[in-house]
Write a protein that holds these residues in place. Structure first.
Motif, short mmCIF file in Angstrom:
data_model
loop_
_atom_site.label_atom_id
_atom_site.label_comp_id
_atom_site.label_asym_id
_atom_site.label_seq_id
_atom_site.Cartn_x
_atom_site.Cartn_y
_atom_site.Cartn_z
N MET A 257 0.82 -1.20 0.00
CA MET A 257 0.00 0.00 0.00
C MET A 257 0.86 1.25 0.00
SD MET A 257 -3.07 1.10 0.01
CE MET A 257 -4.02 2.51 0.43
N SER A 258 1.89 1.29 0.85
CA SER A 258 2.74 2.48 0.92
C SER A 258 3.55 2.65 -0.36
CB SER A 258 3.65 2.43 2.14
OG SER A 258 4.62 1.41 1.97
N ASP A 259 3.82 1.53 -1.06
CA ASP A 259 4.56 1.59 -2.31
C ASP A 259 3.74 2.34 -3.38
OD1 ASP A 259 6.87 1.08 -3.74
OD2 ASP A 259 6.02 -0.73 -4.66
N ILE A 260 2.45 2.08 -3.41
CA ILE A 260 1.57 2.78 -4.35
C ILE A 260 1.51 4.26 -4.02
CG2 ILE A 260 -0.80 2.98 -5.17
CD1 ILE A 260 -1.06 -0.06 -4.62
N ARG A 261 1.42 4.57 -2.75
CA ARG A 261 1.35 5.98 -2.33
C ARG A 261 2.66 6.70 -2.63
NH1 ARG A 261 0.20 9.20 2.95
NH2 ARG A 261 -0.18 11.17 1.91
N SER A 262 3.79 6.05 -2.37
CA SER A 262 5.08 6.70 -2.64
C SER A 262 5.26 6.94 -4.13
CB SER A 262 6.24 5.89 -2.07
OG SER A 262 6.35 4.64 -2.69
N ASN A 263 4.77 6.03 -4.97
CA ASN A 263 4.82 6.24 -6.42
C ASN A 263 3.95 7.42 -6.84
OD1 ASN A 263 6.62 4.17 -6.86
ND2 ASN A 263 5.04 2.67 -7.33
N ARG A 264 2.77 7.52 -6.26
CA ARG A 264 1.89 8.66 -6.58
C ARG A 264 2.51 9.98 -6.16
NH1 ARG A 264 -3.57 6.69 -4.25
NH2 ARG A 264 -2.86 8.17 -2.71
N VAL A 265 3.10 9.99 -4.96
CA VAL A 265 3.76 11.21 -4.47
C VAL A 265 4.95 11.56 -5.36
CG1 VAL A 265 5.09 12.18 -2.55
CG2 VAL A 265 2.96 10.97 -2.10
N ALA A 266 5.71 10.54 -5.78
CA ALA A 266 6.86 10.78 -6.65
C ALA A 266 6.44 11.38 -7.98
CB ALA A 266 7.63 9.48 -6.87
N GLU A 267 5.37 10.86 -8.57
CA GLU A 267 4.88 11.39 -9.85
C GLU A 267 4.37 12.82 -9.70
OE1 GLU A 267 5.08 10.29 -13.02
OE2 GLU A 267 6.37 8.79 -12.12
N GLN A 268 3.68 13.09 -8.61
CA GLN A 268 3.18 14.44 -8.37
C GLN A 268 4.35 15.41 -8.14
OE1 GLN A 268 0.03 15.27 -8.75
NE2 GLN A 268 0.42 17.42 -8.30
N MET A 269 5.35 14.96 -7.40
CA MET A 269 6.54 15.79 -7.17
C MET A 269 7.26 16.08 -8.48
SD MET A 269 8.26 14.47 -3.62
CE MET A 269 9.62 15.64 -3.73
N LYS A 270 7.36 15.08 -9.33
CA LYS A 270 8.03 15.26 -10.62
C LYS A 270 7.31 16.32 -11.46
CE LYS A 270 9.41 12.53 -14.62
NZ LYS A 270 9.41 11.19 -15.22
N LYS A 271 6.00 16.26 -11.47
CA LYS A 271 5.20 17.23 -12.21
C LYS A 271 5.39 18.64 -11.65
CE LYS A 271 0.45 18.45 -13.02
NZ LYS A 271 -0.61 18.60 -12.07
N GLU A 272 5.29 18.76 -10.35
CA GLU A 272 5.41 20.07 -9.72
C GLU A 272 6.83 20.63 -9.84
OE1 GLU A 272 2.94 21.83 -8.71
OE2 GLU A 272 1.41 20.28 -8.77
N LEU A 273 7.83 19.77 -9.73
CA LEU A 273 9.21 20.22 -9.86
C LEU A 273 9.51 20.74 -11.25
CD1 LEU A 273 11.11 17.49 -7.86
CD2 LEU A 273 11.32 19.94 -7.50
N GLY A 274 8.96 20.08 -12.26
CA GLY A 274 9.17 20.56 -13.63
C GLY A 274 8.66 21.97 -13.80
N GLU A 275 7.48 22.23 -13.28
CA GLU A 275 6.91 23.58 -13.37
C GLU A 275 7.68 24.56 -12.49
OE1 GLU A 275 2.81 25.70 -12.05
OE2 GLU A 275 2.65 23.73 -13.02
N LEU A 276 8.03 24.13 -11.31
CA LEU A 276 8.72 24.99 -10.35
C LEU A 276 10.10 25.42 -10.85
CD1 LEU A 276 8.41 26.09 -7.43
CD2 LEU A 276 9.55 24.03 -6.67
N LEU A 277 10.86 24.47 -11.39
CA LEU A 277 12.21 24.77 -11.86
C LEU A 277 12.21 25.66 -13.09
CD1 LEU A 277 14.01 21.36 -11.32
CD2 LEU A 277 14.21 23.43 -9.95
N SER A 278 11.18 25.55 -13.90
CA SER A 278 11.16 26.37 -15.12
C SER A 278 10.63 27.77 -14.88
CB SER A 278 10.33 25.67 -16.20
OG SER A 278 8.97 25.63 -15.81
N LYS A 279 9.79 27.97 -13.86
CA LYS A 279 9.15 29.27 -13.68
C LYS A 279 9.54 30.03 -12.43
CE LYS A 279 5.17 27.88 -16.34
NZ LYS A 279 3.79 27.52 -16.35
N LYS A 280 9.89 29.36 -11.36
CA LYS A 280 10.09 30.04 -10.08
C LYS A 280 11.55 30.24 -9.68
CE LYS A 280 5.78 30.25 -8.42
NZ LYS A 280 5.15 31.26 -7.65
N ILE A 281 12.44 29.37 -10.13
CA ILE A 281 13.84 29.47 -9.74
C ILE A 281 14.53 30.47 -10.66
CG2 ILE A 281 16.01 28.22 -9.42
CD1 ILE A 281 13.84 27.38 -7.48
N LYS A 282 15.01 31.57 -10.07
CA LYS A 282 15.62 32.65 -10.84
C LYS A 282 17.14 32.70 -10.70
CE LYS A 282 11.59 34.16 -12.08
NZ LYS A 282 11.04 33.69 -13.32
#
Length: 115
Positions: A1-26
Protein backbone atom coordinates in the motif's frame (compact mmCIF):
# COMPACT_ATOMS: atom_id res chain seq x y z
CA UNK A 1 0.00 0.00 0.00
CA UNK A 2 2.74 2.48 0.92
CA UNK A 3 4.56 1.59 -2.31
CA UNK A 4 1.57 2.78 -4.35
CA UNK A 5 1.35 5.98 -2.33
CA UNK A 6 5.08 6.70 -2.64
CA UNK A 7 4.82 6.24 -6.42
CA UNK A 8 1.89 8.66 -6.58
CA UNK A 9 3.76 11.21 -4.47
CA UNK A 10 6.86 10.78 -6.65
CA UNK A 11 4.88 11.39 -9.85
CA UNK A 12 3.18 14.44 -8.37
CA UNK A 13 6.54 15.79 -7.17
CA UNK A 14 8.03 15.26 -10.62
CA UNK A 15 5.20 17.23 -12.21
CA UNK A 16 5.41 20.07 -9.72
CA UNK A 17 9.21 20.22 -9.86
CA UNK A 18 9.17 20.56 -13.63
CA UNK A 19 6.91 23.58 -13.37
CA UNK A 20 8.72 24.99 -10.35
CA UNK A 21 12.21 24.77 -11.86
CA UNK A 22 11.16 26.37 -15.12
CA UNK A 23 9.15 29.27 -13.68
CA UNK A 24 10.09 30.04 -10.08
CA UNK A 25 13.84 29.47 -9.74
CA UNK A 26 15.62 32.65 -10.84
CA UNK A 27 19.17 31.67 -9.84
CA UNK A 28 21.48 32.34 -12.84
CA UNK A 29 23.58 29.29 -11.89
CA UNK A 30 20.65 26.98 -12.58
CA UNK A 31 20.71 26.10 -16.27
CA UNK A 32 18.23 24.20 -18.40
CA UNK A 33 17.16 21.43 -16.01
CA UNK A 34 14.94 18.45 -16.77
CA UNK A 35 13.58 16.31 -13.96
CA UNK A 36 13.94 12.76 -15.24
CA UNK A 37 12.79 10.81 -12.18
CA UNK A 38 11.86 11.14 -8.52
CA UNK A 39 12.41 8.30 -6.06
CA UNK A 40 10.50 8.60 -2.77
CA UNK A 41 11.06 6.23 0.13
CA UNK A 42 8.13 4.18 1.42
CA UNK A 43 7.78 6.31 4.56
CA UNK A 44 7.73 9.52 2.45
CA UNK A 45 10.66 10.98 4.44
CA UNK A 46 13.29 11.15 1.67
CA UNK A 47 13.04 12.05 -2.01
CA UNK A 48 15.88 11.63 -4.47
CA UNK A 49 15.40 13.85 -7.53
CA UNK A 50 17.23 12.82 -10.69
CA UNK A 51 17.98 15.67 -13.08
CA UNK A 52 19.51 16.14 -16.49
CA UNK A 53 21.28 19.41 -17.32
CA UNK A 54 22.05 20.77 -20.76
CA UNK A 55 25.66 21.97 -20.97
CA UNK A 56 29.21 21.10 -20.04
CA UNK A 57 30.54 19.79 -16.73
CA UNK A 58 30.98 23.30 -15.27
CA UNK A 59 27.35 24.15 -16.06
CA UNK A 60 26.22 20.90 -14.43
CA UNK A 61 28.23 21.66 -11.30
CA UNK A 62 26.90 25.24 -11.12
CA UNK A 63 23.33 23.98 -11.52
CA UNK A 64 23.77 21.47 -8.71
CA UNK A 65 25.16 24.21 -6.43
CA UNK A 66 22.26 26.52 -7.32
CA UNK A 67 19.68 23.81 -6.64
CA UNK A 68 21.34 22.97 -3.32
CA UNK A 69 21.04 26.63 -2.28
CA UNK A 70 17.37 26.71 -3.30
CA UNK A 71 16.54 23.38 -1.63
CA UNK A 72 14.60 24.98 1.25
CA UNK A 73 12.50 27.11 -1.09
CA UNK A 74 11.83 24.16 -3.40
CA UNK A 75 10.83 21.93 -0.48
CA UNK A 76 8.43 24.53 0.94
CA UNK A 77 6.85 25.11 -2.49
CA UNK A 78 6.36 21.37 -2.97
CA UNK A 79 4.82 21.17 0.51
CA UNK A 80 2.34 23.92 -0.37
CA UNK A 81 1.42 22.38 -3.71
CA UNK A 82 1.10 18.71 -2.73
CA UNK A 83 -0.22 19.20 0.82
CA UNK A 84 1.54 16.41 2.64
CA UNK A 85 1.70 16.25 6.41
CA UNK A 86 5.49 16.23 6.22
CA UNK A 87 7.32 17.19 3.04
CA UNK A 88 10.12 14.76 2.13
CA UNK A 89 13.73 15.84 2.52
CA UNK A 90 15.06 16.29 -1.02
CA UNK A 91 18.41 15.58 -2.62
CA UNK A 92 19.43 16.23 -6.21
CA UNK A 93 21.48 13.80 -8.31
CA UNK A 94 22.45 13.67 -11.96
CA UNK A 95 20.75 11.06 -14.11
CA UNK A 96 23.58 9.41 -15.99
CA UNK A 97 21.28 7.08 -17.97
CA UNK A 98 20.90 9.48 -20.91
CA UNK A 99 24.66 9.96 -21.34
CA UNK A 100 25.24 6.23 -20.87
CA UNK A 101 22.66 5.46 -23.57
CA UNK A 102 24.25 7.95 -25.96
CA UNK A 103 27.67 6.39 -25.39
CA UNK A 104 26.31 2.90 -26.15
CA UNK A 105 24.55 4.18 -29.27
CA UNK A 106 27.78 5.80 -30.50
CA UNK A 107 29.72 2.58 -29.96
CA UNK A 108 27.09 0.54 -31.83
CA UNK A 109 27.04 3.05 -34.69
CA UNK A 110 30.83 2.88 -34.96
CA UNK A 111 30.71 -0.94 -35.02
CA UNK A 112 28.14 -0.88 -37.82
CA UNK A 113 30.27 1.54 -39.85
CA UNK A 114 33.20 -0.88 -39.72
CA UNK A 115 31.12 -3.69 -41.24
Amino acid sequence: MSDIRSNRVAEQMKKELGELLSKKIKDPRVGFVTVTDVDVTGDLQQAKIFISVLGDEQKKHDTLVGLAKAKGFIRSEIGNRIRLRKTPEITFEFDEAFEYGNRIETILRDLNKDK
